[in-house]
Design a protein around this motif. Structure first.
Motif, mmCIF file in Angstrom:
data_model
loop_
_atom_site.group_PDB
_atom_site.id
_atom_site.type_symbol
_atom_site.label_atom_id
_atom_site.label_comp_id
_atom_site.label_asym_id
_atom_site.label_seq_id
_atom_site.Cartn_x
_atom_site.Cartn_y
_atom_site.Cartn_z
ATOM 1 N N ILE B 114 0.742 -1.332 0.062
ATOM 2 C CA ILE B 114 0.054 0.187 -0.052
ATOM 3 C C ILE B 114 0.795 1.304 0.104
ATOM 4 O O ILE B 114 0.626 2.082 -0.708
ATOM 5 C CB ILE B 114 -1.053 0.069 1.319
ATOM 6 C CG1 ILE B 114 -2.219 -1.196 1.014
ATOM 7 C CG2 ILE B 114 -1.652 1.574 1.453
ATOM 8 C CD1 ILE B 114 -3.207 -1.298 2.099
ATOM 9 N N VAL B 115 1.847 1.195 0.665
ATOM 10 C CA VAL B 115 2.696 2.507 0.864
ATOM 11 C C VAL B 115 3.384 2.668 -0.376
ATOM 12 O O VAL B 115 3.532 3.938 -0.861
ATOM 13 C CB VAL B 115 3.839 2.376 1.947
ATOM 14 C CG1 VAL B 115 4.851 3.167 1.756
ATOM 15 C CG2 VAL B 115 3.171 2.371 3.298
ATOM 16 N N TYR B 118 0.583 3.877 -2.858
ATOM 17 C CA TYR B 118 -0.057 5.140 -2.845
ATOM 18 C C TYR B 118 0.890 6.256 -2.069
ATOM 19 O O TYR B 118 0.542 7.359 -2.112
ATOM 20 C CB TYR B 118 -1.329 5.204 -2.050
ATOM 21 C CG TYR B 118 -2.466 4.068 -2.524
ATOM 22 C CD1 TYR B 118 -2.915 4.549 -3.825
ATOM 23 C CD2 TYR B 118 -2.766 3.002 -2.027
ATOM 24 C CE1 TYR B 118 -3.925 3.948 -4.365
ATOM 25 C CE2 TYR B 118 -3.613 2.089 -2.763
ATOM 26 C CZ TYR B 118 -4.469 2.434 -3.908
ATOM 27 O OH TYR B 118 -4.905 1.707 -4.681
ATOM 28 N N GLY B 119 1.780 5.610 -1.227
ATOM 29 C CA GLY B 119 2.554 6.576 -0.335
ATOM 30 C C GLY B 119 3.314 7.702 -0.851
ATOM 31 O O GLY B 119 3.373 8.689 -0.263
ATOM 32 N N MET B 125 -5.385 9.372 -0.587
ATOM 33 C CA MET B 125 -4.689 8.041 -0.613
ATOM 34 C C MET B 125 -3.713 7.845 -0.020
ATOM 35 O O MET B 125 -3.005 7.095 0.702
ATOM 36 C CB MET B 125 -4.694 7.414 -1.989
ATOM 37 C CG MET B 125 -6.087 7.348 -2.670
ATOM 38 S SD MET B 125 -6.997 5.816 -2.015
ATOM 39 C CE MET B 125 -7.353 5.134 -3.378
ATOM 40 N N ALA B 126 -2.775 9.115 -0.130
ATOM 41 C CA ALA B 126 -1.335 9.085 0.456
ATOM 42 C C ALA B 126 -1.181 9.477 2.029
ATOM 43 O O ALA B 126 -0.114 9.427 2.365
ATOM 44 C CB ALA B 126 -0.495 10.102 -0.290
ATOM 45 N N PRO B 128 -1.333 8.788 5.741
ATOM 46 C CA PRO B 128 -1.097 7.668 6.365
ATOM 47 C C PRO B 128 -2.157 6.957 7.198
ATOM 48 O O PRO B 128 -2.470 5.869 7.356
ATOM 49 C CB PRO B 128 -0.018 8.190 7.395
ATOM 50 C CG PRO B 128 0.755 9.288 6.879
ATOM 51 C CD PRO B 128 -0.449 10.120 5.976
ATOM 52 N N VAL B 130 -5.485 7.040 6.135
ATOM 53 C CA VAL B 130 -6.206 6.475 5.127
ATOM 54 C C VAL B 130 -5.565 4.987 4.620
ATOM 55 O O VAL B 130 -5.995 4.099 4.734
ATOM 56 C CB VAL B 130 -6.567 7.233 3.854
ATOM 57 C CG1 VAL B 130 -6.963 6.374 2.674
ATOM 58 C CG2 VAL B 130 -7.111 8.585 3.851
ATOM 59 N N MET B 131 -4.260 5.136 4.788
ATOM 60 C CA MET B 131 -3.469 3.826 4.611
ATOM 61 C C MET B 131 -3.597 2.968 5.706
ATOM 62 O O MET B 131 -3.844 1.560 5.377
ATOM 63 C CB MET B 131 -2.135 4.115 4.034
ATOM 64 C CG MET B 131 -1.691 4.891 2.846
ATOM 65 S SD MET B 131 -0.055 4.726 2.161
ATOM 66 C CE MET B 131 0.613 6.326 3.189
ATOM 67 N N LEU B 133 -6.265 2.664 7.925
ATOM 68 C CA LEU B 133 -7.575 2.348 7.953
ATOM 69 C C LEU B 133 -7.973 1.242 7.101
ATOM 70 O O LEU B 133 -8.639 0.347 6.929
ATOM 71 C CB LEU B 133 -8.481 3.475 7.918
ATOM 72 C CG LEU B 133 -8.544 4.308 9.500
ATOM 73 C CD1 LEU B 133 -9.462 5.488 8.960
ATOM 74 C CD2 LEU B 133 -9.240 3.551 10.322
ATOM 75 N N ALA B 134 -7.130 1.651 5.712
ATOM 76 C CA ALA B 134 -7.590 0.558 4.528
ATOM 77 C C ALA B 134 -6.687 -0.747 4.916
ATOM 78 O O ALA B 134 -7.340 -1.637 4.984
ATOM 79 C CB ALA B 134 -6.810 1.310 3.244
ATOM 80 N N GLY B 137 -8.883 -2.176 7.365
ATOM 81 C CA GLY B 137 -9.874 -2.694 6.834
ATOM 82 C C GLY B 137 -9.899 -4.145 6.175
ATOM 83 O O GLY B 137 -10.714 -5.180 6.225
ATOM 84 N N LEU B 208 3.763 2.866 9.626
ATOM 85 C CA LEU B 208 2.973 4.304 9.048
ATOM 86 C C LEU B 208 3.477 5.339 9.956
ATOM 87 O O LEU B 208 2.825 6.440 9.674
ATOM 88 C CB LEU B 208 1.574 3.810 8.596
ATOM 89 C CG LEU B 208 1.340 3.256 7.591
ATOM 90 C CD1 LEU B 208 -0.293 2.661 7.599
ATOM 91 C CD2 LEU B 208 1.595 3.668 6.423
#
Lengths: 299, 261
Positions: B114-115, B118-119, B125-126, B128, B130-131, B133-134, B137, B208
């Motif tokens: 993910i990083v 989108y990181g 999306m970038a 931290p 959001v990343m 929680l994603a 999830g 993160l």
């Protein structure tokens, strides 16, 4: 008029609105229900994984296997070896001990209360992993842990004799704390099922050994294999326990991947991608094995 | 058919030996956390932990994030699983497949992917958070899907839905007032497991850069061994509490998978 028609319609065919929509827009309507779930899985699971594969196979001038070939360097090869060995050893040991424990409680003359206690405790212990588990084992078998000091009083100096909690053996001992209970949870239903046949076998004159050889083991073979595969996966992906126990000073693949990234910064992306893809490949193998086992169980 | 019980010594030996293996570390940790330097017992390590503002901050953060992950997971899984049960049984294996796929991607690989994706970018999306929680999830999906799926199987989804629709309910009402209340028991089981898992999660949060409860435990433990032991006991108590509640509700499926070890 139009309105009146609709009202009559609504009385005669109660959920015609939904039915109509379903008839004319089945695809669009279904899409609304599935879209958030599928979009989320795509965005945060499938695409990141695909991105790793892409990142590990794309060089500056087109596709390359150069990055994946890095995994063959001794340091990384050894990391995979130790990760796989650690997961395999704890899966097999945890599997055997878990089955024995489950069997003892299911088939032994052990009070019923014990059984429910064991299952509850297994639920707790299989979720008691990571940082606090590492602390608990440091308090137990660390250089000044209770058991270490106790054994020293009896003249057995673990650390002088070459043992350390912060190496492979220590990790095995620690991982078993969640692997054994996980096995108990996974296998107890199958064991209960299998022991139900023991009475029937006994009535037909089978000895205990004959029962296990001809009935028990064939029933349990696939569930056992499936449970051990899950244990392997749980050990292979573990990061926090190993990191907290060794302060990150052990050559395991998850630890190496962790070292590649601090915050949002990735040091050597291509290497990190390759290491991560290697893990996905191993886990995908485990997953396929699990699916085969499940298919076999159902058939 | 009754179960033929094995008499004798062996089952007891196994139970006693494994019980020792499981109890000794807990006793050792408790003893370590309570020991006073000069000998004797004190609650000093616990007091130090409970007085630490970062303990409460990190705990609150982790509880909130875990709750958010549960809500996100439910908002995704419930509609998809419900619709698959009601109208498109063909989709059920797909929803199941996507729900158990997180097994193939260990947490450390998930956050790395993910990083990487989108990181480096800009926009939401970038971020931290959001990343984080994603990732959580995704981790929650297998547990939530299993409990939702079990719950839906145990009720007559089409009949309940038709009854509600024929009484004039809209789809939102059907989900909120009919399906969710019937799912409550099943949902609680999965949700508690996810809470237990995410509250102590370390790998993703530390990557993160969040001061989650897991990260706090590690940072504290590196400097203060006694407080580490006290934190281990507190964490054990929390898991025990969550699983205990789950068992009390009596509908939990307490097996776990790769999760957040």
């Amino acid at each position: 008029m139009q309105q009146g028609m609709e009202r009559v319609d609504a009385v005669l065919v109660p959920y015609s609105g939904a039915a109509l929509r379903h008839r004319f827009l089945p695809l669009a309507e279904s899409a609304i229900w599935f879209a958030p779930f599928l979009a989320f899985s795509l965005a945060f699971l499938v695409l990141p994984a695909a991105g790793l594969v892409a990142g590990s196979t794309e060089g500056l001038h087109g596709p390359t296997l150069r990055y994946l070939a890095q995994l063959l360097q001794p340091q990384y090869l050894m990391a995979y070896e130790s990760s796989i060995e650690l997961s395999a050893v704890t899966a097999v040991l945890g599997g055997i001990v878990g089955v024995l424990l489950s069997w003892a409680v299911v088939a032994g003359r052990i009070p019923r209360l014990f059984r429910s206690t064991l299952l509850t405790f297994s639920g707790v212990a299989s979720n008691f992993a990571g940082v606090p588990l590492a602390f608990a084992f440091t308090s137990t078998l660390g250089p000044v842990g209770m058991v270490t000091l106790l054994l020293a009083r009896f003249g057995l100096n673990l650390y002088r004799d070459g043992f350390t909690l912060f190496g492979f053996a220590g990790l095995v001992l620690t991982y078993l704390y969640f692997q054994i209970p996980l096995m108990v949870l996974l296998i107890t239903p199958a064991l209960e099922h299998a022991t139900r046949w023991s009475e029937a076998a006994a009535n037909l004159g089978a000895s205990t050994a004959a029962y296990w050889w001809h009935v028990g083991l064939p029933i349990l073979r696939l569930p056992l294999l499936g449970a051990m595969l899950l244990l392997f996966g749980s050990g292979f992906g573990a990061y926090a326990t190993a990191y907290a126990l060794t302060s990150g000073m052990i050559n395991l693949v998850p630890i190496l991947i962790g070292q590649e990234m601090i915050g949002n910064v990735v040091y050597s992306p291509a290497l990190g991608d390759a290491l991560a893809v290697g893990m996905i490949v191993v886990m995908a193998g485990v997953f396929l094995g699990l699916r085969l086992v499940q298919r076999g169980t159902r058939a | 058919m009754s179960v033929r019980r094995t008499s004798g010594f062996t089952p007891w030996l196994i139970v006693v030996l494994t019980a020792l293996y499981f109890v000794v570390p807990l006793v050792a940790t408790a003893q370590f956390s309570l020991a006073e330097p000069g000998g004797g017992v004190s609650l000093q390590a616990y007091a130090a932990v409970l007085r630490d503002a970062s303990f409460w901050h990190s705990l609150r953060f982790s509880v909130l994030v875990a709750l958010a992950a549960v809500l996100i997971g439910l908002a995704l899984v419930v509609p998809a699983a419900y619709w698959a049960h009601l109208r498109v049984p063909r989709m059920r294996p797909w929803v199941e497949l996507f729900s158990i796929l997180p097994f193939v991607v260990p947490p450390i690989v998930l956050v790395f992917g993910i990083v990487r994706l989108y990181g480096g970018g800009v926009g939401p999306m970038a971020s931290p958070l959001v990343m984080l929680l994603a990732s959580y999830g995704v981790i929650a999906l297998p547990y939530l899907f299993r409990s939702v799926d079990n719950g839906l199987r145990s009720m007559d989804v089409p009949r309940l839905t038709e009854a509600a629709l024929s009484l004039g309910a809209g789809w939102g009402m059907v989900l909120w007032r009919v399906i969710l209340p019937n799912l409550r028991g099943a949902l609680l089981g999965g949700s508690f497991l996810v809470l237990a898992l995410i509250m102590g999660e370390y790998a993703i949060a530390s990557m993160l850069g969040f001061n989650s409860f897991g990260v706090y435990m590690l940072l504290t433990g590196e400097n203060a061994a006694q407080q580490a032991a006290a934190l281990a006991m507190i964490a054990f108590g929390m898991v025990w509490l969550l699983i205990g509640l789950l068992q009390l509700l009596g509908r939990g499926d307490i097996s776990a998978n790769a999760g957040a070890r």
